[in-house]
Write an enzyme that holds these catalytic residues in place. Structure first.
Site, PDB file in Angstrom:
ATOM      1  N   GLY A   2      32.491  63.207   2.056  1.00  0.00           N
ATOM      2  CA  GLY A   2      33.289  62.129   2.672  1.00  0.00           C
ATOM      3  C   GLY A   2      34.760  62.521   2.776  1.00  0.00           C
ATOM      4  O   GLY A   2      35.429  62.221   3.777  1.00  0.00           O
ATOM      5  N   LEU A   4      35.834  65.612   3.008  1.00  0.00           N
ATOM      6  CA  LEU A   4      35.934  66.686   4.004  1.00  0.00           C
ATOM      7  C   LEU A   4      36.007  66.105   5.411  1.00  0.00           C
ATOM      8  O   LEU A   4      36.725  66.632   6.272  1.00  0.00           O
ATOM      9  CB  LEU A   4      34.740  67.640   3.890  1.00  0.00           C
ATOM     10  N   ALA A  38      39.633  65.336   6.114  1.00  0.00           N
ATOM     11  CA  ALA A  38      40.489  66.506   6.319  1.00  0.00           C
ATOM     12  C   ALA A  38      40.112  67.256   7.590  1.00  0.00           C
ATOM     13  O   ALA A  38      40.975  67.712   8.344  1.00  0.00           O
ATOM     14  CB  ALA A  38      40.389  67.430   5.109  1.00  0.00           C
ATOM     15  N   ARG A  39      38.814  67.352   7.856  1.00  0.00           N
ATOM     16  CA  ARG A  39      38.373  68.060   9.072  1.00  0.00           C
ATOM     17  C   ARG A  39      38.900  67.349  10.318  1.00  0.00           C
ATOM     18  O   ARG A  39      39.259  67.991  11.310  1.00  0.00           O
ATOM     19  CB  ARG A  39      36.835  68.096   9.127  1.00  0.00           C
ATOM     20  N   LEU A  48      51.679  89.595  24.227  1.00  0.00           N
ATOM     21  CA  LEU A  48      53.036  89.952  23.771  1.00  0.00           C
ATOM     22  C   LEU A  48      53.198  91.463  23.577  1.00  0.00           C
ATOM     23  O   LEU A  48      54.291  91.928  23.243  1.00  0.00           O
ATOM     24  CB  LEU A  48      53.340  89.237  22.441  1.00  0.00           C
ATOM     25  N   GLU A  95      36.875  74.267   5.198  1.00  0.00           N
ATOM     26  CA  GLU A  95      36.428  72.934   5.657  1.00  0.00           C
ATOM     27  C   GLU A  95      35.162  73.041   6.512  1.00  0.00           C
ATOM     28  O   GLU A  95      34.989  72.307   7.477  1.00  0.00           O
ATOM     29  CB  GLU A  95      37.537  72.259   6.475  1.00  0.00           C
ATOM     30  N   GLY A  96      34.286  73.963   6.127  1.00  0.00           N
ATOM     31  CA  GLY A  96      33.052  74.182   6.881  1.00  0.00           C
ATOM     32  C   GLY A  96      33.284  75.289   7.902  1.00  0.00           C
ATOM     33  O   GLY A  96      34.133  75.164   8.778  1.00  0.00           O
ATOM     34  N   PHE A 148      20.165  74.922   7.951  1.00  0.00           N
ATOM     35  CA  PHE A 148      21.208  75.644   7.191  1.00  0.00           C
ATOM     36  C   PHE A 148      20.579  76.796   6.424  1.00  0.00           C
ATOM     37  O   PHE A 148      19.466  76.672   5.920  1.00  0.00           O
ATOM     38  CB  PHE A 148      21.911  74.702   6.196  1.00  0.00           C
TER      39      PHE A 148
END
Ligand code: TGC
Ligand code: FAD
Length: 397
Positions: free
Chosen positions: A251, A253, A256-257, A352, A377-378, A397
């Site tokens: 939750g 994460l 933040a994500r 550049l 964060e994943g 996964f």
């Protein structure tokens, strides 16, 4: 010779960094906060950040200023937090990461990974004790989920907390923890007999030690640390009672994500503007780079990807503000926007030329930073698999 000023004069259409006039879709308050944080980044961050990155230090002199600006936990209500909406929080992340991903990381960890769980899962006493000081930047937090044996699968964590009367005894280790060595409090996720639980481990608790991870070539203007727990005794009053199971840390994460989806846009804009400016004055084969087709294609592609990312994050923010955002939608935007920013940073670095390999330009710093942002964060793969599971119903996964 064409100059950048002449180039800008010729452009009468959309704003180069806001091609779809996203600003017109923001409220006055949203625009004002973006402007004030943007000014702070231009005046206080950009002049010093290259040197901080070169020296591998976090510019901690910025923390009290960030506290005064009210960015820590700015989307939380009360406890001296600014009580702003999630779109404003996103715009704050965008402006900060236009300066450096390390600065946005500091704010993400403080607000989304530490203040948010105390606010959401904590007792009133825990909130009163920590949140006002954290909002001002007087107290610093870190978030310990990842372990040395593998961060993508936190459900198999080895750090254990065992009940002992009114206390818990924590043993284990966490790795790759932003702000670990400077944090006053660590939100530590540990496995217990009842499943995963979250604990507030305070910096002076016996048995708790930290050390910084050296030789990072990414996020150099940020501390990344290891945390060690050897029989750390933590009172039950330091457990977050509202966090039960893996859904507790996941939750956090999601919060933040969400901010990272916006932050990546800031890093991308910094690189794109730097490349565009350079293309306007670099003259080769009798014309500026801006006058060649392939350079225009590359710049146009950057504008396309930035515009797509801006629209994704804005709609995500509106969904979050109306309470209907799903975490798989955050995964899609984190994947898309960080991938876009990393590709733009790498392309700007190439555009550049040789000068682009030094931190005299911003692109390589952003490029190297974004290598962490696409992993933490994943990872990109984890976010792709989250969407795959959402579409098919099969967890691969
Ligand atoms: P799974 O069965 O999917 O989920 C377990 C429970 O959690 C719920 N859930 C979520 N809730 C909120 N937000 C999310 N994003 C959620 N994802 C899942 C889920 O509904 C379930 O709830 P319940 O009530 O049924 O128990 O768990 P899984 O073991 O299959 O794992 C899924 C997976 C792989 C997606 C997850 O483990 C994952 O996201 N792994 C990546 C780990 C990660 O991102 N670590 C980041 C560490 S922190 C960090 O990097 C900070 S960087 C510094 C900075 O931010 O700047
Ligand atoms: P692993 O999980 O070992 O993954 C290795 C590779 O395998 C990746 O490419 C991954 O995509 C891939 N992979 C994994 N599973 C699968 C699968 N099922 N199928 C196919 N491929 C797969 N963590 C915290 O808890 N708190 C922090 O504050 C924090 N800050 C960080 C700061 C920095 C600078 C960095 C770099 C990391 C930070 N992290 C933090 C850790 C971060 O969240 C982890 O690095 C991340 O979750 C990945 O874990 P890992 O590094 O162990 O890689």
């Amino acid at each position: 010779m064409s100059t950048q000023a002449e180039g800008l004069k010729r452009r009468t259409g959309p704003d180069i960094a806001d091609f779809y006039d996203i600003r017109s879709m923001l409220s006055d308050e949203e625009r004002q906060v973006q402007e004030s944080v943007g000014q702070f980044v231009d005046q206080e961050v950009i002049p010093i950040i290259g040197e901080a990155f070169d020296k591998h230090v976090f510019p901690d002199q910025l923390v009290p200023e960030l506290g005064k600006l009210g960015v820590f936990g700015c989307n939380l209500e009360g406890y001296e937090c600014a009580g702003l909406n999630n779109v404003v929080y996103g715009l704050v992340c965008q402006e900060l990461e236009r300066g450096d991903s390390g600065l946005r990381s500091f704010v993400s960890v403080q607000g989304s990974l530490c203040m948010w769980p105390i606010y959401t899962y904590g007792t009133e006493e825990q909130k009163q004790r920590w949140l006002p000081g954290m909002a001002k930047g007087e107290l610093i937090g870190c978030f310990g989920l990842t372990e040395p044996d593998g961060g993508s699968d936190p459900g198999t964590m080895r750090t254990k907390a065992v009940r002992d009367g009114d206390d818990w005894i924590i043993n284990g280790a966490k790795m790759w923890i932003t702000n670990g060595t400077i944090a006053d409090v660590a939100i530590v996720w540990a496995d217990t007999e009842e499943g995963i639980r979250g604990f507030l481990v305070e910096k002076d608790m016996p048995g708790y030690t930290t050390r910084d991870i050296p030789r990072k070539m990414s996020l150099r203007a940020s501390w990344t640390s290891e945390l060690f727990f050897e029989g750390v005794r933590v009172p039950d009053s330091n457990r977050l009672p509202g966090a039960k199971g893996l859904a507790g840390p996941l939750g956090c994460l999601t919060q933040a994500r969400y901010g990272i989806t916006w932050g990546a846009i800031g890093a991308a804009i910094a690189c794109y503007k730097e490349a565009l400016e350079f293309a306007g004055y670099r003259k080769l084969f009798g014309r500026t780079l801006a006058e060649t087709q392939t350079i225009q294609l590359r710049l146009a592609d950057m504008a396309r990807r930035i515009t797509t990312a801006q629209l994704l994050s804005l709609q995500l923010g509106r969904l979050k503000d109306q309470g209907t955002m799903h975490h798989s939608q955050v995964s899609l935007a984190k994947w898309n926007n960080v991938r876009a920013a990393l590709d733009i940073a790498r392309d700007a670095r190439d555009l550049l030329g040789a000068g682009g390999v030094t931190t005299d330009h911003h692109a390589i710093r952003h490029m190297l930073n974004l290598e962490s942002v696409i992993t933490y964060e994943g990872t990109e793969t984890i976010h792709q698999l989250v969407i795959g599971r959402e579409l098919t119903g099969h967890a691969a996964f």
